[in-house]
Design an enzyme around this catalytic site. Structure first.
Site, PDB file in Angstrom:
ATOM      1  N   THR B 472       0.806  -1.213   0.000  1.00  0.00           N
ATOM      2  CA  THR B 472       0.000   0.000   0.000  1.00  0.00           C
ATOM      3  C   THR B 472       0.844   1.270   0.000  1.00  0.00           C
ATOM      4  O   THR B 472       0.366   2.326  -0.369  1.00  0.00           O
ATOM      5  CB  THR B 472      -0.886   0.003   1.252  1.00  0.00           C
ATOM      6  OG1 THR B 472      -0.079  -0.426   2.359  1.00  0.00           O
ATOM      7  CG2 THR B 472      -2.031  -0.973   1.093  1.00  0.00           C
ATOM      8  N   ILE B 637      -4.560  13.604   1.638  1.00  0.00           N
ATOM      9  CA  ILE B 637      -3.863  12.545   0.900  1.00  0.00           C
ATOM     10  C   ILE B 637      -2.364  12.729   1.133  1.00  0.00           C
ATOM     11  O   ILE B 637      -1.776  13.740   0.756  1.00  0.00           O
ATOM     12  CB  ILE B 637      -4.202  12.609  -0.606  1.00  0.00           C
ATOM     13  CG1 ILE B 637      -5.715  12.421  -0.804  1.00  0.00           C
ATOM     14  CG2 ILE B 637      -3.418  11.549  -1.373  1.00  0.00           C
ATOM     15  CD1 ILE B 637      -6.292  11.131  -0.252  1.00  0.00           C
ATOM     16  N   PRO B 640      -0.002  11.453  -3.096  1.00  0.00           N
ATOM     17  CA  PRO B 640      -0.942  11.279  -4.209  1.00  0.00           C
ATOM     18  C   PRO B 640      -0.530  10.168  -5.180  1.00  0.00           C
ATOM     19  O   PRO B 640      -1.369   9.585  -5.835  1.00  0.00           O
ATOM     20  CB  PRO B 640      -0.910  12.642  -4.911  1.00  0.00           C
ATOM     21  CG  PRO B 640      -0.418  13.599  -3.890  1.00  0.00           C
ATOM     22  CD  PRO B 640       0.507  12.821  -3.000  1.00  0.00           C
ATOM     23  N   GLY B 712      -7.501   2.585   1.485  1.00  0.00           N
ATOM     24  CA  GLY B 712      -7.347   1.197   1.044  1.00  0.00           C
ATOM     25  C   GLY B 712      -8.618   0.589   0.492  1.00  0.00           C
ATOM     26  O   GLY B 712      -8.583  -0.210  -0.429  1.00  0.00           O
ATOM     27  N   GLU B 713      -9.734   0.930   1.080  1.00  0.00           N
ATOM     28  CA  GLU B 713     -10.975   0.252   0.697  1.00  0.00           C
ATOM     29  C   GLU B 713     -11.910   1.113  -0.142  1.00  0.00           C
ATOM     30  O   GLU B 713     -12.564   0.622  -1.047  1.00  0.00           O
ATOM     31  CB  GLU B 713     -11.763  -0.208   1.942  1.00  0.00           C
ATOM     32  CG  GLU B 713     -10.976  -0.268   3.231  1.00  0.00           C
ATOM     33  CD  GLU B 713     -10.431  -1.634   3.593  1.00  0.00           C
ATOM     34  OE1 GLU B 713     -10.920  -2.634   3.073  1.00  0.00           O
ATOM     35  OE2 GLU B 713      -9.492  -1.681   4.419  1.00  0.00           O
TER      36      GLU B 713
END
Lengths: 341, 746
Positions: B472, B637, B640, B712-713
């Protein structure tokens, strides 16, 4: 995977002798299928005979205007060979519709004929399979049959031959050269693979120990009007639900000669000469194509979850013939179906 | 004032990229410790029954085979269920490998063969003779809906859905209605890296365990409890993870088997699973859903009804939040929600990227599209009319919610206003064009985690926390945060993770890592900063004499006064002057733990809106997703570049769910039949076309100090529904059983 011995063959005769000298020997070409089968314990050869030192990888013009593909030429070298690209573009398309670049770099032309079905049940030792273990029963019948046959199946086996390349080879009237304990012989492509009948363990008509040495393409390559259309669950690296090799010789709008073969629908590349006869002499129109498609699928039988393939095959035949007719326009609408480089 | 060491929010290359590309990043099965033995797992061919015989003698007679472990010879281990419960275990009784003769699911591990080489172990496993007594199994969810029950709160984080108002009344008040059933099948995570554990025997029960996991501490606790090991006897290391998607949230059985074999044989042992065996454990459960919606004249929702029934195993209640989101995402007074489980002879399902929400949003967001058509409204306009400005489910205001911006910026980028509503009305040559949309909502959560910041005398900062990076970008964003916090260039900062010798962190999941570890890194660096300031004061720097931490800043490798940047001291000089080799600080989790106990004051969520274009061949019915715009509101964020990669991956997965991905169960065998990469279809490059990711600006000072929500989701939500809605728009065919394969459109 079981334990096995390995020898590198230095000549065809030596390879055949080596094979005869071992019970349970197998020839090893690119190994892209056999090694997988060994890892899954589906194939358990006791002795592997490596073929890569045999040569037999040349692609050469034949005196009669045809082209010989050495059995050990790789699928990639074959697809991109200038003579194949120029004279047999149907074969080029079919090869590139299959597998992945890595696999095509390894896989040999002879091995492509010898690859075994991708029936899920054949690969899983937990489920009975007549092809893997004769007499144990067919688990695919009544099961998940997405990649299974709708033509020419038997009560013992509904597996399909997975090759794309072979569908084009069938359409092009290829001749297979083999060498075995009883010498050399040739087999017409349509006679090479067989239907399962009550011997589904036999994929083809090779005699024990026979080795494919080459494939002869006749002079006529249908380079002007052809299409290989492959329909599958994703755009690359998936076996065909249905594929169609269509090749036409046109005189204006009239079909002078035609070839039609299907993949993903039967235990062998399914060439239908009667359907071809329905095309020859007729105008290249949707009605003509539909009549041919209806003929090909006339005896089709679905297995439940693959019933849709009957209708899909009809539509694919019509589309492939249309694409072959309209070569110049064929690329736009179906760029997605044939998006390989 | 901006500094050259301000990295947060800047696109930054992965700091672990070179190691991965060069192959120096080692994964669990790549630690070639000396004298290693290899274990190979024998899997059950049946779904239910008993092992009646294991004939190990011929296998043990093979030279080089050390042992065949099975229920017949496993030593006495921990007895209580709770010893087998990991952090993520749902309610019930966890599966114990090699515990008894009983077979509870197909491909259950029944034996482990241990040999000198992998090849020998594999061969020996293939000839091990095992006899079974088969019993009838039940694996078909649709046949067991009557037995479905409401699960308890067994799994941490799971809350049963809460209804409100009166749906019956709302339904009657509506002037337009829709009601439909939706279904999708099981999916397996299938990360590239197969599950593997290399257990290094260091003598006297002391183990170094290299494990594929999303939580080193979770794996450590699991083996400590089962095998009675101390913390210093079971170190778990997991520096790199080749994909997780949730599959590594629970310890898998190869960990148990490798530790067992190592302890019994007093040798180092590796056990790795095959691709086929990757289909032998947790998966996204098959779920059947029912949604009914009603709207008033003005298009406002008067009633929402969403009920889901999902599969679980016979031994655990796997729960996920499938329907709860339907009570939050849109404004509606009357909401009726239901969630039930049915027990089948399968392994317990497992969290898989956006667990619950991915499934629920398929039904809700297709239903919203159906409702929009029934109400005669554009699907985007319909959602805007039902925008929720207040979380009615929790009765709380949102900490921030920029979903309107997602709608606006996503639609503008996509060109949504050019859409004509009629199905089949848009064409590109012969191809039918369909435009569809969807979206979703995901929790912005944070878990207690410890990070340690350590500055050495060379001025190099090492920040550590025992979290994980499943691809990730954790290594990278934590390096950015630490570098910016201490005013150091990225090259002067190393982030260390994946080791139980490091400060404790939770499993990497739930999109909480950026917030949990990120804020801990900031706190640890702040504490280190305070120490450095004290050191400066000790050193008699007159400028810092009365300075408080708020009066100074860390920039360009220096500690300096905010008011006068010329008053500065180089950080490494401070460490050198301290007389210690390094200066260190750790954050405290006391407040974070207290926070979890307090009732929340705000509803904290990330949102997205996704717009999809498909092109469909009108005769062959082949579908291609030609364009996707995914607009995400997820707070700040951090990077990015890595964030965009995560959302692109989500979009690919959404397309996969919509069009091809499915673990196909043959119920006669109770077995997934397409258990390999060739037949378990996920998209190839040629299936993926334009993907546009937009991060809308969303400032949130309530969610956590960094203002991050995790991504993540959320990017996955609504993608599969949007593809399906686009197919409807192209063809007029409403497919409610995913994936939408060619046979469903012919």
């Amino acid at each position: 995977m079981n334990t096995f011995t390995f020898s590198q063959a230095t000549g065809v005769a030596a390879a055949v002798q080596d094979n005869a000298a071992h019970d349970g020997a197998a020839y090893l070409g690119g190994g892209t299928n056999l090694i997988d089968l060994m890892k899954e314990n589906v194939a358990r050869p006791t002795h592997l005979i490596g073929l890569k030192k045999l040569g037999l990888d040349a692609i050469e013009n034949l005196p009669d205007g045809g082209l010989r593909l050495g059995a050990l030429a790789t699928n990639a070298d074959t697809a991109y060979h200038p003579e194949v690209e120029k004279r047999y573009p149907l074969l080029n398309q079919a090869i590139l519709a299959g597998a992945s670049p890595q696999l095509r770099n390894m896989a040999t032309d002879g091995g492509n004929l010898m690859q075994r079905t991708r029936c899920y049940y054949f690969y899983d030792l937990a489920t009975p399979c007549n092809k893997r273990e004769p007499g144990s029963g067919c688990s695919a019948i009544g099961g998940y049959t997405r990649v299974h046959a709708i033509l020419g199946a038997s009560e013992h086996c509904i597996a399909t031959h997975p090759s794309d390349m072979c569908v084009a080879l069938a359409a092009l009237d290829t001749t297979v050269h083999v060498s075995g304990p009883n010498g050399e012989r040739t087999i017409k492509f349509e006679d090479f693979h067989r239907l399962p009948g009550d011997q589904p363990e036999r994929d083809n008509t090779l005699e024990p120990g026979e080795l494919i040495t080459g494939l002869d393409l006749p002079a006529k390559g249908f380079a002007q009007n052809f299409s290989y259309l492959k329909l599958r669950d994703r755009t690359s690296y998936a076996f065909a639900l249905v594929s169609v090799a269509a090749a036409l010789e046109l005189d204006g709008n009239i079909i002078k000669d035609a070839r039609l073969a299907l993949g993903g629908v039967a235990h062998k590349p399914w060439r239908d000469k009667e359907a071809e006869a329905l095309l020859i002499g007729q105008p290249a129109t949707a009605d003509t194509f539909r009549a041919a498609a209806a003929k090909v699928l006339a005896g089709a039988k679905g297995q439940g979850t693959n019933n849709f393939k009957i209708e899909l095959a009809k539509r694919a035949i019509v589309r492939a013939l249309k694409q072959a007719t309209e070569m110049n326009q064929a690329l736009d609408a179906n760029a997605f179906q044939n998006s390989n480089p | 004032m901006s500094h050259s060491t301000d990295y947060i929010g800047k696109p930054t290359n992965r700091v672990d990229g070179p190691a991965k590309v060069a192959g120096t990043a080692k994964y669990a099965a790549e630690f070639n410790v000396p004298n290693l033995l290899y274990g190979y797992v024998v899997s059950s061919p049946i779904a239910k029954g008993k092992i009646t015989k294991i004939d190990a003698a011929p296998v043990l007679a093979l030279p080089g085979v050390h042992q065949v472990f099975s229920h017949e010879n496993v030593p006495s281990l921990a007895w209580l269920d709770r010893s087998y419960k990991d952090d993520i275990a749902p309610g019930g009784s966890p599966f114990r490998p090699l515990h008894s003769a009983e077979i509870k699911f197909s491909m259950q591990p029944v034996a482990l063969v241990v040999a000198d080489t992998f090849e020998l172990a594999r061969y020996a496993a293939s000839v091990l003779h095992v006899e079974y007594e088969e019993e009838a199994h039940e694996t078909e969810l649709a046949k067991h809906l009557d037995e479905a029950y409401e699960p308890g709160r067994g799994k941490s984080g799971y809350k049963p859905p809460k209804s409100r108002g009166n749906f019956g009344k709302g339904w009657q008040q509506g002037v337009a209605h829709m009601e439909a059933q939706y279904s999708h099948h099981a999916q397996h995570h299938n990360p590239m890296e197969m599950f593997a554990s290399t257990v290094e025997w260091l003598g006297d029960k002391k183990l170094n365990i290299y494990d594929k996991t999303q939580g080193a501490f979770n794996s450590q606790q699991y083996v400590m409890k089962i095998f009675g090991l101390g913390k210093d006897e079971a170190r778990v290391v997991s520096k790199y993870t080749g994909g997780g998607f949730g599959s590594g949230l629970r310890p898998q059985y190869q960990l148990f088997l490798a530790v067992l074999a190592s302890l019994e044989l007093k040798r180092s042992v590796r056990v790795s699973l095959t691709r086929q065996q990757m289909f032998s454990f947790g998966h996204r459960p098959e779920t059947l859903q029912h949604v009914a919606l009603a709207t008033a004249e003005d298009g406002s929702l008067t009633g929402i009804n969403h009920v889901a029934v999902a599969e679980t195993s016979q031994f655990e209640d796997f729960t996920e939040n499938v329907v709860g989101w339907s009570g939050t995402l849109y404004d509606c007074k009357n909401v009726s929600l239901g969630y039930r489980l049915s027990k089948l002879d399968v392994y317990t399902p497992l969290d898989m990227r956006a667990p619950g929400a991915a499934s629920g949003s398929i039904a809700l967001e297709i239903a919203m599209d159906e409702m929009a058509y029934a109400a005669g409204l554009d699907p985007l306009e319909f959602r805007i009319r039902n925008y929720s400005d207040f979380d009615q489910a929790q009765n709380l205001p949102y900490s921030s919610k920029a979903l309107r911006k997602c709608y606006a910026e996503g639609a503008a980028k996509f060109g949504w206003e050019k859409r004509t509503a009629e199905p089949g009305s848009m064409k590109d040559g012969n191809l039918l064009v369909g435009w569809g949309m969807g979206g979703g909502i995901w929790d912005a959560s944070k878990q207690p985690a410890v990070a340690k910041a350590s500055l050495d005398a060379d001025g190099h900062l090492t920040v550590s926390s025992g979290t994980n990076d499943i691809g990730t970008g954790t290594y990278t964003i934590m390096t950015q945060i630490a570098a910016q916090s201490m005013g150091l260039p990225l090259e002067a900062v190393t982030f260390v993770l994946g080791d139980t010798e490091l400060p404790e962190a939770p499993v990497q999941g739930g999109s909480w890592t950026a917030a949990s570890i990120g804020n801990s890194v900031v706190e640890a660096c702040t504490k280190l900063g305070e120490k450095l300031l004290k050191q400066a004061q000790k050193m008699d720097h007159p400028a810092f004499k009365d300075a408080k931490i708020d009066n100074v800043e860390f920039a360009n490798g220096q500690l300096r006064l905010r008011a006068d940047a010329t008053q500065a001291v180089v950080l490494r000089d401070l460490v050198q002057a301290s007389g210690e080799p390094k200066m260190e600080a750790e954050n405290s989790t006391v407040l974070a733990k207290l926070e979890l106990l307090k009732p929340p004051t705000h509803s904290m969520h990330a949102h997205n809106a996704v717009f999809v274009e498909v092109k469909v061949d009108p005769e062959l019915m082949t579908v291609h997703v030609t364009r996707v715009v995914n607009a995400v509101a997820a707070g700040r964020i951090l990077n990015p570049k890595t964030a965009r990669s995560q959302v692109m991956g989500s979009v690919v997965w959404g397309i996969s769910s919509a069009l091809m991905e499915e673990s196909v169960m043959d119920h006669r065998f109770g077995r997934y039949m397409n258990h390999n990469y060739a037949e378990y279809h996920v998209p190839v490059n040629a299936d993926i076309h334009d993907i546009d990711v937009i991060f809308v600006s969303e400032e949130d000072d309530k969610v956590n100090p960094l203002g991050v929500k995790g991504i993540g989701e959320v990017g996955l939500l609504g993608v599969a529904a949007a593809v399906t809605n686009a197919i409807y728009h192209a063809t007029g065919q409403r497919v409610r059983d995913l994936p939408v394969t060619i046979d469903k459109l012919l």
